[in-house]
Design an enzyme around this catalytic site. Structure first.
Site, PDB file in Angstrom:
ATOM      1  N   HIS A 188       0.606  -1.554   0.020  1.00 57.01           N
ATOM      2  CA  HIS A 188       0.039  -0.003   0.053  1.00 57.01           C
ATOM      3  C   HIS A 188       1.130   1.623  -0.100  1.00 57.01           C
ATOM      4  O   HIS A 188       0.276   2.498  -0.719  1.00 57.01           O
ATOM      5  CB  HIS A 188      -1.286  -0.009   1.089  1.00 57.01           C
ATOM      6  CG  HIS A 188      -2.517  -0.427   0.819  1.00 57.01           C
ATOM      7  ND1 HIS A 188      -2.783  -1.296   1.987  1.00 57.01           N
ATOM      8  CD2 HIS A 188      -3.228  -0.694   0.046  1.00 57.01           C
ATOM      9  CE1 HIS A 188      -4.212  -1.772   1.610  1.00 57.01           C
ATOM     10  NE2 HIS A 188      -4.412  -1.775  -0.003  1.00 57.01           N
ATOM     11  N   ARG A 295     -10.080  -9.766  -9.368  1.00 59.54           N
ATOM     12  CA  ARG A 295     -10.032 -11.667  -8.362  1.00 59.54           C
ATOM     13  C   ARG A 295     -10.627 -11.283  -6.945  1.00 59.54           C
ATOM     14  O   ARG A 295     -10.806 -10.010  -6.260  1.00 59.54           O
ATOM     15  CB  ARG A 295      -8.643 -10.552  -8.008  1.00 59.54           C
ATOM     16  CG  ARG A 295      -7.297 -11.033  -8.645  1.00 59.54           C
ATOM     17  CD  ARG A 295      -5.855 -10.963  -7.797  1.00 59.54           C
ATOM     18  NE  ARG A 295      -4.822 -10.726  -8.507  1.00 59.54           N
ATOM     19  CZ  ARG A 295      -3.748  -9.963  -8.939  1.00 59.54           C
ATOM     20  NH1 ARG A 295      -4.977  -9.129  -8.653  1.00 59.54           N
ATOM     21  NH2 ARG A 295      -3.048  -9.621  -9.823  1.00 59.54           N
ATOM     22  N   ARG A 331     -12.998 -12.901 -12.332  1.00 59.03           N
ATOM     23  CA  ARG A 331     -12.749 -14.692 -12.112  1.00 59.03           C
ATOM     24  C   ARG A 331     -13.343 -14.780 -10.444  1.00 59.03           C
ATOM     25  O   ARG A 331     -13.046 -14.721  -9.411  1.00 59.03           O
ATOM     26  CB  ARG A 331     -10.903 -14.144 -11.318  1.00 59.03           C
ATOM     27  CG  ARG A 331     -10.597 -15.693 -11.006  1.00 59.03           C
ATOM     28  CD  ARG A 331      -9.460 -15.738 -11.795  1.00 59.03           C
ATOM     29  NE  ARG A 331      -8.702 -15.053  -9.855  1.00 59.03           N
ATOM     30  CZ  ARG A 331      -7.069 -14.778  -9.625  1.00 59.03           C
ATOM     31  NH1 ARG A 331      -6.423 -15.154 -10.485  1.00 59.03           N
ATOM     32  NH2 ARG A 331      -6.814 -14.457  -8.303  1.00 59.03           N
ATOM     33  N   GLU A 430      -3.725 -22.131 -17.372  1.00 64.31           N
ATOM     34  CA  GLU A 430      -2.468 -21.771 -16.304  1.00 64.31           C
ATOM     35  C   GLU A 430      -2.184 -22.726 -15.911  1.00 64.31           C
ATOM     36  O   GLU A 430      -0.260 -23.140 -14.631  1.00 64.31           O
ATOM     37  CB  GLU A 430      -2.653 -21.328 -15.125  1.00 64.31           C
ATOM     38  CG  GLU A 430      -4.097 -20.418 -14.669  1.00 64.31           C
ATOM     39  CD  GLU A 430      -4.594 -20.429 -13.376  1.00 64.31           C
ATOM     40  OE1 GLU A 430      -4.878 -19.751 -12.608  1.00 64.31           O
ATOM     41  OE2 GLU A 430      -5.751 -20.721 -13.800  1.00 64.31           O
ATOM     42  N   ASN A 453       2.138 -16.625 -14.418  1.00 66.62           N
ATOM     43  CA  ASN A 453       2.846 -16.337 -13.320  1.00 66.62           C
ATOM     44  C   ASN A 453       2.753 -17.621 -12.686  1.00 66.62           C
ATOM     45  O   ASN A 453       3.803 -19.062 -12.637  1.00 66.62           O
ATOM     46  CB  ASN A 453       2.443 -15.656 -11.973  1.00 66.62           C
ATOM     47  CG  ASN A 453       2.705 -14.385 -11.953  1.00 66.62           C
ATOM     48  OD1 ASN A 453       2.887 -14.353 -13.541  1.00 66.62           O
ATOM     49  ND2 ASN A 453       1.374 -13.872 -11.612  1.00 66.62           N
ATOM     50  N   ASP A 454       1.381 -18.738 -13.069  1.00 64.89           N
ATOM     51  CA  ASP A 454       1.366 -19.556 -13.147  1.00 64.89           C
ATOM     52  C   ASP A 454       1.986 -20.735 -14.235  1.00 64.89           C
ATOM     53  O   ASP A 454       2.428 -21.682 -14.122  1.00 64.89           O
ATOM     54  CB  ASP A 454      -0.103 -20.463 -12.345  1.00 64.89           C
ATOM     55  CG  ASP A 454       0.198 -19.703 -11.110  1.00 64.89           C
ATOM     56  OD1 ASP A 454       1.012 -20.214 -10.484  1.00 64.89           O
ATOM     57  OD2 ASP A 454      -1.516 -20.119 -10.395  1.00 64.89           O
ATOM     58  N   ARG A 464       9.275 -20.136  -8.806  1.00 61.62           N
ATOM     59  CA  ARG A 464       9.965 -18.228  -8.652  1.00 61.62           C
ATOM     60  C   ARG A 464      10.411 -18.241  -7.243  1.00 61.62           C
ATOM     61  O   ARG A 464      11.013 -16.993  -7.321  1.00 61.62           O
ATOM     62  CB  ARG A 464       9.262 -17.710  -9.267  1.00 61.62           C
ATOM     63  CG  ARG A 464       8.244 -17.059  -9.085  1.00 61.62           C
ATOM     64  CD  ARG A 464       7.438 -16.139  -9.781  1.00 61.62           C
ATOM     65  NE  ARG A 464       5.850 -15.670  -9.117  1.00 61.62           N
ATOM     66  CZ  ARG A 464       5.630 -15.218  -9.003  1.00 61.62           C
ATOM     67  NH1 ARG A 464       5.609 -13.530  -9.747  1.00 61.62           N
ATOM     68  NH2 ARG A 464       3.967 -14.867  -8.564  1.00 61.62           N
ATOM     69  N   CYS A 501      -3.250 -12.433 -18.427  1.00 59.82           N
ATOM     70  CA  CYS A 501      -3.814 -11.290 -17.226  1.00 59.82           C
ATOM     71  C   CYS A 501      -2.328 -11.532 -16.378  1.00 59.82           C
ATOM     72  O   CYS A 501      -2.644 -11.464 -15.228  1.00 59.82           O
ATOM     73  CB  CYS A 501      -5.010 -12.114 -16.265  1.00 59.82           C
ATOM     74  SG  CYS A 501      -5.108 -13.107 -16.252  1.00 59.82           S
TER      75      CYS A 501
END
Length: 576
Positions: A188, A295, A331, A430, A453-454, A464, A501
């Site tokens: 944040h 998300r 999603r 993914e 990423n996946d 990673r 995404c």
């Protein structure tokens, strides 16, 4: 020193070392007869903390904006969070610790839960837990909370870490930028710095050991570097660089309402990823053409029980209405794996990423899944919503999910509740397995969205987060790129579309390659959109396609990236 580029911009000035008083939270036991006394102290400190947060909320709303002030809404909710409260009280009543120790232990429990998550955005929420609990501990100890309000000259703040409260309470007329030992790009504090356009570099590890009050410092939040005791030549060079960045920024701002269209007329949709309705303000400010990934995990993680259909509907409706005619891809629940919530009582697993997660868990708990689908369908009446299922690996999963979706639609029809009867349904790609059978899966859905990423992690079998092997993690790997191409081609063959995404979508260099591979939509963090849009607008699709075709034949990641860099240097800049 090199760290993480958290907020762009260059500043040159004197360092101000911001060092907080470390409170002693050694395990301190009490006698049973003092339990009520400690609970009273806790109650009093909580009230005081909430008043401070309310004040911070109002001040931040006035100085920074409604969206950033919402951070303190979250903190106030954390103060009332039953799980946190239960843990603190448990350490007092069951383990007989003083309130400060109990709060410290409870803070660490909840913090560790968030830090164990793989999703960077969710992982950074651990900072909020520490921020609000630290404030509570200060108030329990009746120690004044330090802030950056009373500065009397312009400085660059150097700190071990800065909480959102520290950032919100800064005197923005005096703080030029900040650099910290700790922190990540999605914290944040970093998000707030970008909103305030305050240059920042985080994750420098030891800068507080290297800098003293009054040292001259150059901070480059664009590159993520800090120079201590710069030479005159360094200062001249960075002044020139700063001037160039300001000119580039003005040029990018002119693109906010422009489309990402190539020089030869190919359009690619630029969308934004969000986690909560409050993220919408920056999304709209940067001119997103769509929400490519909403998300929904936060709705579940911030609760002590599953959110009701009505609670979910309210959250989805806000986003749908704010986007109007622009698409919003929601999603469905992607929980399990690294993300867990107590009330779902998910099993402990040896390999959670290969286990009971996302659509696998939802199909096993049909009522939970159907409740979410009904909430999404109801919200679809107020905008252009699309549904996306995560972690699909089998054809049967798509069919079973669609069957439950049809049941949800039937129930709403029976209740005379309106929804978009033609709502589009897609899946995330993914895993290599899903990518390899994309030509079959696409027949059951309207679109694909690639989660890089996946997909990279599963394709290369690389964690990673493992420092010993994360050098092997690269979405530029030929194997990953070939899978991406296969997915895009499969959707196009059926007259459908593919978006992306994952983090790769916000990489401006990768955007040229993805354009060439034929991707239709790129969804990323709001702040990445302008640069990616600018890159696309300086491309020629025909040339990018030819380049991408050549790159797919390369065997080495370094060779592939070198050719891509060379192509961008020789073609994109020239064409611009």
């Amino acid at each position: 020193m090199i760290g993480i580029a958290a907020s762009p911009g260059i500043v040159i000035g004197k360092a101000y070392l911001f060092e907080k008083i470390e409170l002693d939270c050694k395990p301190t036991k009490i006698d049973q007869k003092y339990v009520d006394y400690e609970l009273d102290r806790l109650c009093h400190a909580k009230k005081k903390t909430k008043k401070q947060l309310e004040k911070l909320y109002e001040e931040t709303k006035e100085k920074v904006g409604q969206q950033e002030a919402a951070i303190f809404d979250t903190h106030m909710m954390l103060m009332d969070d039953p799980i946190l409260e239960h843990k603190i009280k448990g350490y007092i009543t069951d383990h007989l610790y003083v309130a400060e120790t109990a709060t410290n232990y409870a803070m660490n429990d909840v913090k560790e839960m968030f830090e164990a998550l793989d999703d960077a955005y969710l992982r950074e929420r651990a900072v909020d837990v520490v921020d609000v609990c630290s404030r509570l501990i200060y108030n329990l100890a009746e120690v004044e909370i330090m802030n950056l309000q009373d500065l009397d000259e312009e400085v660059i703040v150097i700190a071990n870490d800065l909480t959102p409260s520290d950032t919100a309470s800064m005197n923005f007329e005096k703080v030029l930028g900040f650099a910290t030992d700790m922190g990540g790009k999605t914290a944040h504090t970093a998000i707030m710095a970008r909103t305030l356009e305050l240059p920042a570099v985080v994750g420098l590890k030891v800068i507080t050991h290297e800098v003293e009050n009054g040292d001259m410092v150059i901070l480059d939040g664009t590159e993520g570097t800090v120079i201590i005791h710069p030479s005159d030549e360094d200062i001249r060079n960075y002044q020139l660089k700063r001037q160039q960045l300001e000119e580039e920024k003005k040029a990018l701002e002119e693109l906010i309402h422009e489309e990402a269209i190539t020089l030869d007329g190919k359009t690619i949709e630029i969308a934004a990823n969000i986690g909560m309705p409050k993220d919408m303000d920056s999304v709209l400010r940067y001119g997103a053409q769509a929400i490519g990934l909403y998300r929904t995990e936060f709705l579940y993680m911030d609760q002590v029980a599953c959110p009701t259909e009505s609670e979910q509907f309210d959250a989805y409706k806000i986003v749908a209405e704010k986007m109007g005619a622009k698409p919003v891809v929601i999603r469905t629940l992607d929980i399990g794996g690294d993300k867990s919530v107590d009330y779902l009582k998910l099993p402990h697993e040896m390999n959670p990423f290969l286990g009971y997660r996302a659509i696998r868990m939802c199909l096993d708990r049909e009522e939970l899944f159907k409740t979410q689908l009904k909430a999404i369908l109801r919200a679809s009446h107020y905008g252009k919503i699309r549904i996306m299922y995560p972690m699909i690996t089998h054809m049967e999963q798509v069919q079973q999910a669609n069957t439950i979706l049809e049941q949800a639609k039937a129930e709403l029809i029976d209740q005379h509740i309106p929804f978009d009867k033609n709502i589009e349904v897609g899946i995330m790609i993914e895993t290599p397995g899903a990518a390899m059978m994309a030509d079959l899966l696409i027949k059951e859905v309207d679109f694909f969205s690639i989660g890089t990423n996946d997909l990279t992690q599963y394709t290369l079998a690389v964690d990673r987060g493992n420092e010993k092997i994360n050098y092997l993690y690269s979405t530029f790997h030929p194997g990953v790129l070939r899978l991406i191409k296969k997915v895009i081609d499969a959707s196009h063959k059926e007259g459908k579309w593919t978006g992306m995404c994952g983090e790769f979508a916000g990489n401006e260099k990768a955007a040229v390659l993805l354009l060439g591979l034929g991707l239709d939509e790129l969804s990323m963090s709001a702040v990445s959109m302008m640069k990616v849009k600018d890159m696309i607008r300086r491309c020629t699709y025909s040339s990018a396609k030819e380049m991408a075709h050549k790159l797919l034949d390369m065997a080495y990641v370094n060779e592939l990236e070198h050719h891509l860099d060379d192509y961008i240097d020789k073609h994109i800049k020239k064409e611009g």
